[in-house]
Enzyme design. Structure first.
Site, PDB file in Angstrom:
ATOM      1  N   LYS A 113     -59.125 -50.741 -27.818  1.00 42.60           N
ATOM      2  CA  LYS A 113     -58.037 -50.087 -27.077  1.00 42.60           C
ATOM      3  C   LYS A 113     -57.360 -51.143 -26.235  1.00 42.60           C
ATOM      4  CE  LYS A 113     -56.736 -45.726 -26.734  1.00 42.60           C
ATOM      5  NZ  LYS A 113     -57.087 -44.690 -27.721  1.00 42.60           N
TER       6      LYS A 113
HETATM    7  N1  GLU Z   1     -54.343 -43.689 -29.825  1.00 44.73           N
HETATM    8  C1  GLU Z   1     -54.862 -42.856 -30.862  1.00 44.73           C
HETATM    9  C2  GLU Z   1     -56.302 -42.480 -30.566  1.00 44.73           C
HETATM   10  O1  GLU Z   1     -56.716 -42.462 -29.440  1.00 44.73           O
HETATM   11  C3  GLU Z   1     -54.660 -43.445 -32.242  1.00 44.73           C
HETATM   12  C4  GLU Z   1     -55.296 -44.776 -32.489  1.00 44.73           C
HETATM   13  C5  GLU Z   1     -54.919 -45.415 -33.815  1.00 44.73           C
HETATM   14  O2  GLU Z   1     -54.212 -44.817 -34.596  1.00 44.73           O
HETATM   15  O3  GLU Z   1     -55.372 -46.540 -34.018  1.00 44.73           O
HETATM   16  O4  GLU Z   1     -57.038 -42.094 -31.429  1.00 44.73           O
END
Ligand code: GLU
Length: 423
Positions: A113
């Site tokens: 993240k």
């Molecule tokens: N931000 C989204 C999540 O928390 C998607 C992450 C992604 O597609 O890599 O799952």
């Protein structure tokens, strides 16, 4: 009903909460101390501080993060959020949750993240572009189709992904579409990606209703959040026959026991810029929305919304976590005692990363699928994962969250064990 439960120490620190959730699963799985130590820490955390030139000509410093929790099952994967209150601990938790999420739906990614501490609403479009590009450049040491693939999260979307993809491509000297997902269709984005998270919420809500004997045609719903996840969830749940009675965004919410016509609300918002004052509804606060007398509650905003302070007053029978980490572990225990079922974030919002996986595969192959194909594959993956989670929870007489963790943590632990420890 009043709640007397005192919150435990650090109850709202998402990183401590993520580790607590992991420990619960590690105990049942009887992981060796070594394996437990590996999995409860993040592998890499990068903190960057970088200047951005504002439209006034002044320069302001920003702080950002990219954290990779685990890369045992594949490249690190996870979104980027732009938010004034993001922090390294929050991003670490979100990275760990991505590892379990990808493992649960069995896609070949680890977890990551990122975030930038900023209020994007206070920036002009050109400032936002400069910030996104400079941040992308600062984290290029980690990013790439084989190593770590960002995507949208809170306050980031397709345009920001396009700027990031362009920055990485310009620095490489050629286009690298597979380095980022959630891109616009014109540059290698996938059909179905913008609606994937909300579609996933709806798919798992229907699965859970089936198990609990809730008839969607009779069920009422409250959705907290009207961003990408909340708005699509509300729209698709409305289409699936649920009566969506309450919705909120940053500025507050609206409520109508008779149900809100979501397509009309979307039109109202595109005219007025807000969901407020929608005909036939009364205002509610974000806090009040959580405690409304509905059958299904979909928290689709931020972490720590259902805590020890309000879990005793939740009236829904089913909570489907569109957001990451909306329920604290203290609140989980209260909801479990009260017989309220929680479909955990790592399954409920996994539709987004699942279609991100499809996007990455399509980019690597330069071969693109139709939306029907994407949605069918997504549904199959989420239904299968729901079943695996449900069976683990039943087998151990534990919550769905713990059931989901048992499936996910075991997959990552097995992969770690079979790869062995380098050197
Ligand atoms: N931000 C989204 C999540 O928390 C998607 C992450 C992604 O597609 O890599 O799952």
């Amino acid at each position: 009903m009043t709640t007397a439960a005192a919150p435990s120490l650090g109850a709202e620190n998402p990183w401590l909460n993520a580790q607590r959730q992991f420990d619960n699963a590690a105990d049942i799985l009887e992981l060796t101390p070594g394996l437990r130590a590996v999995l409860r820490e993040v592998r890499r955390e990068l903190v960057v501080r970088f200047p951005v030139k504002l439209d006034t000509g002044d320069v302001r410093m920003f702080e950002g993060y990219r954290v990779q929790h685990n890369t045992t099952r594949g490249p690190a994967k996870g979104g980027l959020r732009f938010h004034p209150e993001t922090s390294l601990d929050e991003v670490k938790a979100l990275a760990m949750w991505m590892t379990w999420k990808c493992a649960l739906v069995n896609i070949p990614f680890g977890g990551a993240k990122g975030g930038v501490v900023c209020d994007p609403r206070a920036l002009s479009r050109r400032e936002l572009e400069r910030l996104s590009r400079r941040f992308a450049s600062e984290i290029t040491v980690l990013i790439g189709p084989e190593s770590d693939i960002p995507a949208p999260d809170v306050n980031t979307g397709a345009q920001i992904m396009a700027w990031i993809m362009d920055t990485i491509s310009m620095e490489a000297g050629y286009s690298v579409p597979a380095a980022v997902t959630g891109k616009p269709l014109d540059i290698g984005g996938s059909e179905g990606r913008p609606s994937a998270t909300g579609r996933g919420v709806t798919i798992v809500a229907l699965e859970a209703c089936g198990k609990l004997g809730i008839d969607p045609g009779e069920a009422t719903v409250a959705v907290q959040g009207f961003g990408n996840v909340g708005s699509v969830s509300a729209e698709l749940m409305h289409e699936a026959g649920f009566r969506v009675c309450a919705i909120s965004d940053l500025g507050g919410g609206i409520y109508s026991p008779d149900g809100i016509h979501i397509p009309a609300l979307l039109a109202h918002r595109s005219h007025t810029g807000t969901i407020e004052r929608f005909a036939g509804t009364t205002p509610v606060t974000n806090r009040e929305l959580l405690e409304l007398p509905v059958d299904v509650l979909v928290p689709a905003a931020l972490e720590n919304q259902i805590t020890a302070a309000n879990a005793g007053r939740i009236q829904a029978r089913l909570v489907v976590e569109g957001a990451n980490g909306p329920t604290t572990p203290d609140a989980d225990s209260i909801l479990e005692r009260r017989g309220i079922t929680v479909v955990p974030d790592i399954l409920a919002n996994a539709g987004g990363v699942t279609v991100s996986y499809f996007e990455w595969v399509q980019d690597l192959q330069s071969l693109f699928w139709e939306e029907g194909e994407i949605n069918r594959r997504l549904e199959r993956i989420l239904q299968r994962s729901f079943g695996q989670m449900w069976r683990q929870a039943q087998a151990h007489t534990v919550s769905l969250r713990l059931g989901a963790y048992l499936v996910a943590v075991k997959r990552v632990a097995d992969a770690t064990a079979v790869r062995g420890i380098y050197p």
